[in-house]
Design a protein around this motif. Structure first.
Motif, PDB file in Angstrom:
ATOM      1  N   GLU A 279       6.419   4.508   3.421  1.00  0.00           N
ATOM      2  CA  GLU A 279       5.808   5.254   2.934  1.00  0.00           C
ATOM      3  C   GLU A 279       5.501   6.993   3.667  1.00  0.00           C
ATOM      4  OE1 GLU A 279       1.990   6.628  -0.460  1.00  0.00           O
ATOM      5  OE2 GLU A 279       1.373   5.437   0.784  1.00  0.00           O
ATOM      6  N   GLN A 280       6.540   7.672   3.888  1.00  0.00           N
ATOM      7  CA  GLN A 280       7.078   8.848   4.394  1.00  0.00           C
ATOM      8  C   GLN A 280       7.764   9.703   3.559  1.00  0.00           C
ATOM      9  OE1 GLN A 280       7.974   7.911   8.626  1.00  0.00           O
ATOM     10  NE2 GLN A 280       9.668  10.117   8.383  1.00  0.00           N
TER      11      GLN A 280
ATOM     12  N   SER B  17       9.860  10.488  -1.850  1.00  0.00           N
ATOM     13  CA  SER B  17       8.605  10.167  -1.133  1.00  0.00           C
ATOM     14  C   SER B  17       7.859   8.659  -0.362  1.00  0.00           C
ATOM     15  CB  SER B  17       7.051   9.788  -2.227  1.00  0.00           C
ATOM     16  OG  SER B  17       7.909   8.894  -2.739  1.00  0.00           O
ATOM     17  N   VAL B  18       9.001   8.408  -0.125  1.00  0.00           N
ATOM     18  CA  VAL B  18       9.087   7.099   0.681  1.00  0.00           C
ATOM     19  C   VAL B  18      10.876   6.986   1.423  1.00  0.00           C
ATOM     20  CG1 VAL B  18       9.949   4.544  -0.169  1.00  0.00           C
ATOM     21  CG2 VAL B  18       7.490   5.620  -1.805  1.00  0.00           C
TER      22      VAL B  18
ATOM     23  N   HIS C   2       4.741   7.019  -9.815  1.00  0.00           N
ATOM     24  CA  HIS C   2       3.870   7.672  -9.791  1.00  0.00           C
ATOM     25  C   HIS C   2       1.754   7.339  -9.509  1.00  0.00           C
ATOM     26  CE1 HIS C   2       5.953  10.493  -7.556  1.00  0.00           C
ATOM     27  NE2 HIS C   2       6.175  10.647  -8.674  1.00  0.00           N
TER      28      HIS C   2
ATOM     29  N   GLN D 186       1.505   0.561  -7.632  1.00  0.00           N
ATOM     30  CA  GLN D 186       2.076   0.050  -6.125  1.00  0.00           C
ATOM     31  C   GLN D 186       2.970  -0.221  -6.111  1.00  0.00           C
ATOM     32  OE1 GLN D 186      -0.380   0.215  -3.189  1.00  0.00           O
ATOM     33  NE2 GLN D 186      -0.930   2.291  -4.198  1.00  0.00           N
TER      34      GLN D 186
ATOM     35  N   HIS E 218       0.190  -0.891   0.168  1.00  0.00           N
ATOM     36  CA  HIS E 218       0.341   0.706   0.516  1.00  0.00           C
ATOM     37  C   HIS E 218       0.649   1.201   0.076  1.00  0.00           C
ATOM     38  CE1 HIS E 218      -3.071  -2.175   0.908  1.00  0.00           C
ATOM     39  NE2 HIS E 218      -2.967  -2.752   1.456  1.00  0.00           N
ATOM     40  N   VAL E 219       1.524   1.327  -0.928  1.00  0.00           N
ATOM     41  CA  VAL E 219       3.166   2.257  -0.540  1.00  0.00           C
ATOM     42  C   VAL E 219       2.635   2.644  -2.250  1.00  0.00           C
ATOM     43  CG1 VAL E 219       5.439   3.049  -0.290  1.00  0.00           C
ATOM     44  CG2 VAL E 219       4.257   1.541   1.364  1.00  0.00           C
ATOM     45  N   THR E 220       3.001   3.955  -2.514  1.00  0.00           N
ATOM     46  CA  THR E 220       2.736   3.982  -3.982  1.00  0.00           C
ATOM     47  C   THR E 220       4.034   4.147  -4.131  1.00  0.00           C
ATOM     48  OG1 THR E 220       0.533   5.827  -3.498  1.00  0.00           O
ATOM     49  CG2 THR E 220       1.861   6.264  -5.408  1.00  0.00           C
ATOM     50  N   CYS E 221       4.049   3.674  -5.785  1.00  0.00           N
ATOM     51  CA  CYS E 221       5.750   3.895  -6.460  1.00  0.00           C
ATOM     52  C   CYS E 221       5.982   5.290  -7.001  1.00  0.00           C
ATOM     53  CB  CYS E 221       5.598   3.603  -7.702  1.00  0.00           C
ATOM     54  SG  CYS E 221       6.924   3.210  -8.936  1.00  0.00           S
ATOM     55  N   PRO E 222       7.164   5.861  -6.079  1.00  0.00           N
ATOM     56  CA  PRO E 222       7.770   6.852  -6.757  1.00  0.00           C
ATOM     57  C   PRO E 222       8.584   7.598  -7.109  1.00  0.00           C
ATOM     58  CG  PRO E 222       9.783   5.417  -4.484  1.00  0.00           C
ATOM     59  CD  PRO E 222       8.015   4.870  -4.992  1.00  0.00           C
TER      60      PRO E 222
END
Length: 182
Positions: free
Chosen positions: A151-152, A160-161, A117, A120, A110-114
């Motif tokens: 995801e931070q 973004s990650v 974008h 996942q 559930h982390v969007t690909c940096p």
């Protein structure tokens, strides 16, 4: 004390050099040749004869038939098989049916690909069993991480990650040296 028979070591050619038979196309002997993809057997008549074959057999091996588990495409039994990319589940009716499935299901982080974008990052496993995290839009996006993504955003570079590594959060960007305790 016994003496060593030195005639055993005085061979003019290597003992296994011509042990691969003859070329089925021209009859000349086959030899081990090397390319950027690795070793292979090639005809000594090259370039007039282009016969070659892999040195190592990369065929799929059937390890266990899963009795009572039907293929969703043709209803034949499924089996656990081992191929050049590791173990997988495949139809026993191959090559008529080409159904295959991964043994381990891909885990969505559930982390969007940096990078793209759009995708996942999902947990995947290589053929040696090592886990990595890659964008589910592969091959369009080839973003890969070797550690679990978080995801931070990075407070130093803004990527973004972050990744969780040895109890710390790290920025995966090579130019950024951000580290923080988890």
């Amino acid at each position: 004390m016994s003496k060593i028979d030195h005639s055993l070591f005085a061979a003019n050619e290597h003992a296994l050099e011509d042990n691969f038979g003859d070329c089925p196309e021209c009859g000349k002997s086959l030899h081990i040749k090397h390319s950027k993809s690795g070793p292979f057997l090639g005809c000594e008549g090259y370039p007039s004869c282009h016969f070659s074959k892999p040195l190592h057999d990369n065929q799929t091996t059937l390890l266990k038939t899963l009795e009572g588990v039907a293929c969703p495409e043709c209803a034949a039994n499924l089996a656990i098989k081992k191929g050049r990319f590791g173990m997988f589940i495949g139809c026993t009716n191959f090559p008529t049916c080409h159904y295959i499935s991964a043994i381990k299901q891909q885990e969505d982080t559930h982390v969007t690909c940096p990078k793209c974008h759009a995708g996942q990052l999902i947990a995947r496993t290589n053929k040696f069993g090592k886990q990595f995290f890659a964008c589910n839009h592969y091959p369009r996006c080839r973003y890969v991480l070797n550690f679990k993504p978080v995801e931070q955003p990075c407070p130093e570079c803004g990527w973004s990650v972050l990744i969780s590594k040895k109890g710390q959060l790290h920025c995966p960007q090579s130019g950024c040296g951000f580290k923080q305790d988890d």
